[in-house]
Design a protein around this motif. Sequence first.
Motif, short mmCIF file in Angstrom:
data_model
loop_
_atom_site.label_atom_id
_atom_site.label_comp_id
_atom_site.label_asym_id
_atom_site.label_seq_id
_atom_site.Cartn_x
_atom_site.Cartn_y
_atom_site.Cartn_z
N GLU A 42 40.72 -15.78 31.58
CA GLU A 42 41.92 -15.09 32.05
C GLU A 42 41.57 -13.69 32.57
O GLU A 42 40.59 -13.09 32.13
CB GLU A 42 42.95 -14.98 30.93
N GLY A 43 42.38 -13.20 33.50
CA GLY A 43 42.19 -11.85 34.01
C GLY A 43 41.29 -11.78 35.22
O GLY A 43 40.70 -10.72 35.50
N THR A 193 43.00 -0.72 37.18
CA THR A 193 43.00 -1.88 36.28
C THR A 193 42.58 -1.44 34.89
O THR A 193 41.61 -0.68 34.74
CB THR A 193 42.04 -2.97 36.79
N TYR A 196 38.41 -3.98 30.02
CA TYR A 196 38.22 -4.76 28.80
C TYR A 196 37.46 -3.91 27.79
O TYR A 196 36.51 -3.19 28.15
CB TYR A 196 37.44 -6.04 29.13
N ILE A 234 53.59 -0.56 34.35
CA ILE A 234 53.85 -1.49 33.25
C ILE A 234 54.66 -0.84 32.13
O ILE A 234 54.90 -1.45 31.10
CB ILE A 234 52.54 -2.06 32.67
N GLU A 262 45.08 -6.37 24.68
CA GLU A 262 46.40 -6.85 25.12
C GLU A 262 46.65 -6.55 26.59
O GLU A 262 47.27 -7.33 27.31
CB GLU A 262 47.49 -6.19 24.27
N ASN A 263 46.17 -5.37 27.06
CA ASN A 263 46.41 -4.98 28.45
C ASN A 263 45.19 -5.17 29.35
O ASN A 263 45.23 -4.78 30.53
CB ASN A 263 46.84 -3.51 28.50
N ASN A 265 42.61 -6.02 31.96
CA ASN A 265 42.68 -6.58 33.32
C ASN A 265 44.07 -6.52 33.94
O ASN A 265 44.27 -7.06 35.03
CB ASN A 265 42.15 -8.02 33.35
N LYS A 266 45.00 -5.84 33.28
CA LYS A 266 46.31 -5.66 33.91
C LYS A 266 46.18 -4.62 35.02
O LYS A 266 45.54 -3.59 34.87
CB LYS A 266 47.36 -5.18 32.89
N GLU A 267 46.79 -4.93 36.14
CA GLU A 267 46.77 -4.00 37.27
C GLU A 267 47.91 -2.99 37.12
O GLU A 267 49.04 -3.35 36.82
CB GLU A 267 46.88 -4.75 38.58
N LEU A 268 47.58 -1.73 37.35
CA LEU A 268 48.53 -0.64 37.20
C LEU A 268 48.78 0.04 38.54
O LEU A 268 47.89 0.11 39.38
CB LEU A 268 48.00 0.43 36.23
#
Length: 455
Positions: A42-43, A193, A196, A234, A262-263, A265-268
């Motif tokens: 994932e990610g 981003t 990790y 986010i 939890e966050n 690889n989330k794109e900001l």
Amino acid sequence: MRKAKKLLTLILAITMMFAMSITAFATDSGNDVPAGAKIKVEGVGDNAQLTYAQVIKVDPTKETGWAFTNSSYSSLFTQYGTDEQSMIKGWIAAIDESESTRLSKLGSATVSTTFPNPLEGAAAGLYLIKGTEPGYTFSPMLAYVSPDDAKNGETITVIAKKTPDEIDKELSDKDNDHYVENNKEISYDVNATVPYLPKGGTAELVITDTLTGGVFKRVKEGANQGKVEVQISIESTPRYIEPESDSKLVIDLGDLISEDNENANKELVITYTAICTAEVINNKATMNNDPLTEDEVNSYTGKLKITKYNEANSNNPEKLSGASFVVMNADGQYAVIEDDTLKEWVDEYTEDCYVTTGSDGTATVKGFDPDQKYRFLEVVAPTDYALNTDPVEAEWKVDMPDDQQIAEAEMYDTKLSELPYTGGKGTAAFTGFGVLLMSVAAGLYYSNKKNKTTK
């Protein structure tokens, strides 16, 4: 008795064969008995390329029950033992050491088999996964499939271990903020981003933003007065950050990085606002103080120039100094000019709005938006010339570089007309003509009187 035992043995053998065939059929047909586990990374983005290799497999003939899938992999585990089984024992015993340490040698392994994401039918063992993606650097990833995972068809989720090579800095409103007026607010977006966090390792996400030709917009009232409002895509509420100066803002988002990833690889999208104070406003952003991640964006203002001439129909028009103008925008407001630069707009003009032509007959002012229309209105004419009350529009020159945008206008005046006055040459002809008429009348009178007397 022997015959009965033989018969029982035969029945058991047939039963086992039948059961095995049923199991094989179920596995092949994808019904109740799964063919193995599923490994999903994932990610990762649509353009990511993943490859993998199974490094350790099940081997019930070995002391640990595990073995290398290829003897060449043993060189990756030498820090844990001297032979295959001692290496695997050492690897298992070092389960609590940092992830970066465990991957330090495994990362050098060459893997070339395409990882379909997800990988179906994975047998029990240890899998090494590598990735590439434009704009990111991947760290090696490991996936462990236990015998029970393989037996039960479990899904093993691996979070992509990737770090952006750079951040993306852009104008929030690209259509309207490439060209701006002085004192205009400009909003910026930084696309980043969340990295990790490896087990036992560290990660950071610090955006440093610097301005040239502008200042950060600060909150003017309330508990956050003097701080800069920063919106994180986010998060539902903005953050308020104290800038280091009018031109430097440090946004530390380390709290978004956690051990549970939890966050990860989330794109900001990080948004904040600055105010233009110069002809060119440059905004640079870097991540984690790494110059290689730097990205920048510019906005530009333009100049207005008016040239004043004498008679429009003259073959050799003369440029006139001493003519004062005001600049009007499309809303009919007037520009207040300070140091030849737009300061603000007002509804009624004063001398603070005046722009006066110099000895070369021109006047130039700065800080205007090349996407807007402006007009010059003459408010004081040069000496000996009449005021021109018709505003002229400044026309933006085409195909000019962004930092040389200019709009030009021309205006013509006429010489003052001479006014007639008593005693001047303007009335001399009338006076002479009147005297002549009076003389003629007097002559006629005396001539007529003489004739009467003679009779």
